[in-house]
Scaffold this motif. Structure first.
Motif, PDB file in Angstrom:
ATOM      1  N   ALA A 154      42.256  24.690  31.816  1.00 34.99           N
ATOM      2  CA  ALA A 154      41.683  25.587  30.815  1.00 34.99           C
ATOM      3  C   ALA A 154      40.683  26.559  31.424  1.00 34.99           C
ATOM      4  O   ALA A 154      40.268  27.521  30.774  1.00 34.99           O
ATOM      5  CB  ALA A 154      40.986  24.763  29.721  1.00 34.99           C
ATOM      6  N   HIS A 155      40.301  26.329  32.693  1.00 30.40           N
ATOM      7  CA  HIS A 155      39.357  27.212  33.373  1.00 30.40           C
ATOM      8  C   HIS A 155      40.094  28.449  33.905  1.00 30.40           C
ATOM      9  O   HIS A 155      41.319  28.562  33.808  1.00 30.40           O
ATOM     10  CB  HIS A 155      38.667  26.476  34.524  1.00 30.40           C
ATOM     11  CG  HIS A 155      37.923  25.251  34.081  1.00 30.40           C
ATOM     12  ND1 HIS A 155      36.718  25.312  33.420  1.00 30.40           N
ATOM     13  CD2 HIS A 155      38.216  23.935  34.196  1.00 30.40           C
ATOM     14  CE1 HIS A 155      36.289  24.094  33.153  1.00 30.40           C
ATOM     15  NE2 HIS A 155      37.194  23.229  33.619  1.00 30.40           N
ATOM     16  N   SER A 156      39.346  29.373  34.484  1.00 26.41           N
ATOM     17  CA  SER A 156      39.958  30.564  35.075  1.00 26.41           C
ATOM     18  C   SER A 156      40.877  30.146  36.218  1.00 26.41           C
ATOM     19  O   SER A 156      40.645  29.119  36.872  1.00 26.41           O
ATOM     20  CB  SER A 156      38.881  31.516  35.596  1.00 26.41           C
ATOM     21  OG  SER A 156      38.202  30.952  36.703  1.00 26.41           O
ATOM     22  N   VAL A 162      41.031  26.943  43.415  1.00 25.87           N
ATOM     23  CA  VAL A 162      40.119  26.452  44.453  1.00 25.87           C
ATOM     24  C   VAL A 162      39.883  24.954  44.290  1.00 25.87           C
ATOM     25  O   VAL A 162      39.936  24.190  45.263  1.00 25.87           O
ATOM     26  CB  VAL A 162      38.789  27.227  44.396  1.00 25.87           C
ATOM     27  CG1 VAL A 162      37.771  26.594  45.345  1.00 25.87           C
ATOM     28  CG2 VAL A 162      39.009  28.688  44.757  1.00 25.87           C
ATOM     29  N   LEU A 163      39.643  24.509  43.063  1.00 22.89           N
ATOM     30  CA  LEU A 163      39.383  23.084  42.826  1.00 22.89           C
ATOM     31  C   LEU A 163      40.615  22.238  43.115  1.00 22.89           C
ATOM     32  O   LEU A 163      40.527  21.183  43.760  1.00 22.89           O
ATOM     33  CB  LEU A 163      38.930  22.877  41.380  1.00 22.89           C
ATOM     34  CG  LEU A 163      37.570  23.476  41.000  1.00 22.89           C
ATOM     35  CD1 LEU A 163      37.287  23.274  39.526  1.00 22.89           C
ATOM     36  CD2 LEU A 163      36.452  22.865  41.846  1.00 22.89           C
ATOM     37  N   GLU A 236      39.307  40.153  36.434  1.00 27.10           N
ATOM     38  CA  GLU A 236      40.673  40.045  35.914  1.00 27.10           C
ATOM     39  C   GLU A 236      40.918  40.957  34.715  1.00 27.10           C
ATOM     40  O   GLU A 236      41.959  41.620  34.635  1.00 27.10           O
ATOM     41  CB  GLU A 236      40.950  38.582  35.543  1.00 27.10           C
ATOM     42  CG  GLU A 236      42.421  38.293  35.323  1.00 27.10           C
ATOM     43  CD  GLU A 236      42.738  36.821  35.401  1.00 27.10           C
ATOM     44  OE1 GLU A 236      43.666  36.392  34.693  1.00 27.10           O
ATOM     45  OE2 GLU A 236      42.063  36.110  36.168  1.00 27.10           O
ATOM     46  N   GLU A 237      39.973  41.018  33.788  1.00 28.03           N
ATOM     47  CA  GLU A 237      40.144  41.877  32.612  1.00 28.03           C
ATOM     48  C   GLU A 237      40.189  43.343  33.011  1.00 28.03           C
ATOM     49  O   GLU A 237      40.963  44.131  32.467  1.00 28.03           O
ATOM     50  CB  GLU A 237      39.013  41.634  31.614  1.00 28.03           C
ATOM     51  CG  GLU A 237      39.044  40.259  30.962  1.00 28.03           C
ATOM     52  CD  GLU A 237      40.332  40.035  30.189  1.00 28.03           C
ATOM     53  OE1 GLU A 237      40.854  41.023  29.620  1.00 28.03           O
ATOM     54  OE2 GLU A 237      40.826  38.898  30.149  1.00 28.03           O
ATOM     55  N   GLU A 238      39.356  43.716  33.975  1.00 28.59           N
ATOM     56  CA  GLU A 238      39.328  45.107  34.435  1.00 28.59           C
ATOM     57  C   GLU A 238      40.641  45.480  35.108  1.00 28.59           C
ATOM     58  O   GLU A 238      41.150  46.600  34.933  1.00 28.59           O
ATOM     59  CB  GLU A 238      38.155  45.304  35.393  1.00 28.59           C
ATOM     60  CG  GLU A 238      37.907  46.751  35.783  1.00 28.59           C
ATOM     61  CD  GLU A 238      36.687  46.904  36.679  1.00 28.59           C
ATOM     62  OE1 GLU A 238      36.437  48.035  37.135  1.00 28.59           O
ATOM     63  OE2 GLU A 238      35.989  45.895  36.908  1.00 28.59           O
ATOM     64  N   ALA A 239      41.199  44.553  35.885  1.00 30.81           N
ATOM     65  CA  ALA A 239      42.478  44.819  36.542  1.00 30.81           C
ATOM     66  C   ALA A 239      43.595  44.972  35.517  1.00 30.81           C
ATOM     67  O   ALA A 239      44.488  45.811  35.674  1.00 30.81           O
ATOM     68  CB  ALA A 239      42.801  43.692  37.519  1.00 30.81           C
ATOM     69  N   ARG A 240      43.549  44.174  34.454  1.00 33.09           N
ATOM     70  CA  ARG A 240      44.580  44.274  33.418  1.00 33.09           C
ATOM     71  C   ARG A 240      44.529  45.625  32.706  1.00 33.09           C
ATOM     72  O   ARG A 240      45.557  46.184  32.342  1.00 33.09           O
ATOM     73  CB  ARG A 240      44.406  43.139  32.403  1.00 33.09           C
ATOM     74  CG  ARG A 240      44.896  41.795  32.884  1.00 33.09           C
ATOM     75  CD  ARG A 240      45.164  40.869  31.707  1.00 33.09           C
ATOM     76  NE  ARG A 240      45.562  39.547  32.152  1.00 33.09           N
ATOM     77  CZ  ARG A 240      44.745  38.500  32.211  1.00 33.09           C
ATOM     78  NH1 ARG A 240      43.480  38.644  31.853  1.00 33.09           N
ATOM     79  NH2 ARG A 240      45.180  37.334  32.611  1.00 33.09           N
ATOM     80  N   THR A 241      43.320  46.139  32.497  1.00 30.30           N
ATOM     81  CA  THR A 241      43.202  47.435  31.831  1.00 30.30           C
ATOM     82  C   THR A 241      43.794  48.563  32.662  1.00 30.30           C
ATOM     83  O   THR A 241      44.135  49.615  32.133  1.00 30.30           O
ATOM     84  CB  THR A 241      41.730  47.751  31.531  1.00 30.30           C
ATOM     85  OG1 THR A 241      40.991  47.781  32.758  1.00 30.30           O
ATOM     86  CG2 THR A 241      41.128  46.731  30.593  1.00 30.30           C
ATOM     87  N   LEU A 242      43.929  48.340  33.964  1.00 37.92           N
ATOM     88  CA  LEU A 242      44.541  49.342  34.842  1.00 37.92           C
ATOM     89  C   LEU A 242      46.059  49.186  34.917  1.00 37.92           C
ATOM     90  O   LEU A 242      46.718  49.877  35.703  1.00 37.92           O
ATOM     91  CB  LEU A 242      43.938  49.243  36.246  1.00 37.92           C
ATOM     92  CG  LEU A 242      42.438  49.558  36.349  1.00 37.92           C
ATOM     93  CD1 LEU A 242      41.931  49.294  37.758  1.00 37.92           C
ATOM     94  CD2 LEU A 242      42.178  51.012  35.966  1.00 37.92           C
ATOM     95  N   GLY A 243      46.611  48.272  34.116  1.00 38.60           N
ATOM     96  CA  GLY A 243      48.057  48.103  34.071  1.00 38.60           C
ATOM     97  C   GLY A 243      48.622  47.155  35.111  1.00 38.60           C
ATOM     98  O   GLY A 243      49.827  47.187  35.382  1.00 38.60           O
TER      99      GLY A 243
END
Length: 345
Positions: A154-156, A162-163, A236-243
């Protein structure tokens, strides 16, 4: 007087080309030097004539020179170039994807998985090519397991990867320890220990050709997608906004990096610190743009490991394990990175 944007960009491109040319020349010089180092040194003239002996008749050339060039030195040097380039490119890719400059290619357990596979194969008395195959399968399986488990979290995804990678690494290391515990100390244990220390002593033509294919595939994939890594360094959200389909590209890059790391480990054993050090050195030369960083890391990593292998087989009368030499060089660099980051904070 400030330069116009077009002129500044032109100068940066010129500087980048000069850096790549310089790194290419350094790699070529390191390769030529490696033919000369060893119990049977080959002069540059003998290297050229031994190479041409496959295509033309070279009278007066010693038979030993041809044998050493084609069967010993050339496969070993090409193996060092490809392993160094692969580990460096994989390290740079992971550092971009995970947005952490202290990340190395084995963060998802590829080296530990390869060690477990190779140790099992050695315990069962497998041949050299089966040991290579087991190491490759073990490395790919460890990363695949880490990725599949991280998708259920449920985490990023970055934190989960990494974990999960740390958990897989611990499990595989425990398996290797158990195998060493039950191995015959007079034979099997020595073989496992030697493999884990890393070496190119057994890097012959067959082993090189078997491992070269996945490394070349991984390098081509990352080279073609290297500009996408710049976008994955964003949130991640910023990258998604760039398509950008973040999960898809991250999966492709993890797949390519796993091919590089697993094939490098199965060919040369555990050779640490290359994937951590070289991207930082390349970044200091060409900047953080992955469009330029990936080719620079490949050239610099290849030259670095060729020189480290030269050092491993020339410092003492007996050959040192390559993984030990790279660790001796890499540990002080890691301390420097930690101190530098603390000063910046």
């Amino acid at each position: 007087m400030e330069l116009l944007p077009q002129e500044a960009a032109r100068q940066r491109r010129r500087y980048y080309r000069l850096i790549l040319l310089g790194l290419g020349l350094v790699l070529l010089a390191a390769i030529l030097l490696s033919f000369w180092i060893g119990y049977f040194p080959l002069t540059p003239v003998e290297v050229v004539r031994a190479f041409l002996s496959r295509f033309t008749d070279q009278t007066g050339l010693r038979d030993q020179a041809v044998t050493i060039f084609w069967n010993i030195r050339l496969p070993r040097i090409l193996s060092a170039v490809l392993i160094g380039a692969s580990l460096s490119v994989a390290g740079a890719t992971y550092q971009g994807m995970f947005r952490n400059p202290l990340v190395s290619p084995d963060i998802l357990g590829v080296s530990s998985g390869a060690s477990l596979g190779a140790s099992l194969a050695i315990l069962w008395g497998a041949s050299n090519w089966l040991i290579q195959l087991a190491a490759f399968v073990g490395g790919v399986s460890a990363v695949t397991f880490s990725y599949l488990v991280s998708r259920k979290s449920a985490h990023s995804q970055i934190l989960s990867l990494v974990l999960t990678g740390s958990m897989v690494m611990a499990l595989c290391n425990a398996g290797v320890t158990m195998i060493k515990y039950v191995s015959d100390p007079t034979d099997t244990l020595q073989k496992i220990t030697f493999w884990l220390m890393g070496s190119l002593k057994k890097a012959d033509t067959e082993a090189f050709l078997w491992s070269a294919l996945p490394m070349v595939v991984g390098l081509i994939l990352i080279f073609l997608l290297r500009w996408r890594i710049n976008l994955l360094t964003l949130e991640e959200e910023e990258a998604r906004t760039l398509g950008i389909h973040v999960r898809r590209y991250r999966m492709i890059l993890i797949f390519a990096s796993t091919l590089l790391s697993a094939a490098a480990v199965c060919l040369g054993g555990l050779i640490g610190w290359v994937g951590l050090m070289i991207p930082h050195m390349a970044r200091a030369l060409v900047g953080p743009d992955y469009h330029r960083l990936i080719p620079a890391s490949a050239l610099l990593g290849g030259a670095y490991l060729v020189l480290m292998d030269d050092l491993a087989r020339s410092v003492l009368t007996m050959e040192l394990p390559l993984g030990v030499v790279t660790s001796i060089m890499g540990a002080p660099f890691f301390i420097y990175l930690i101190i530098k980051r603390k000063e910046r904070d």
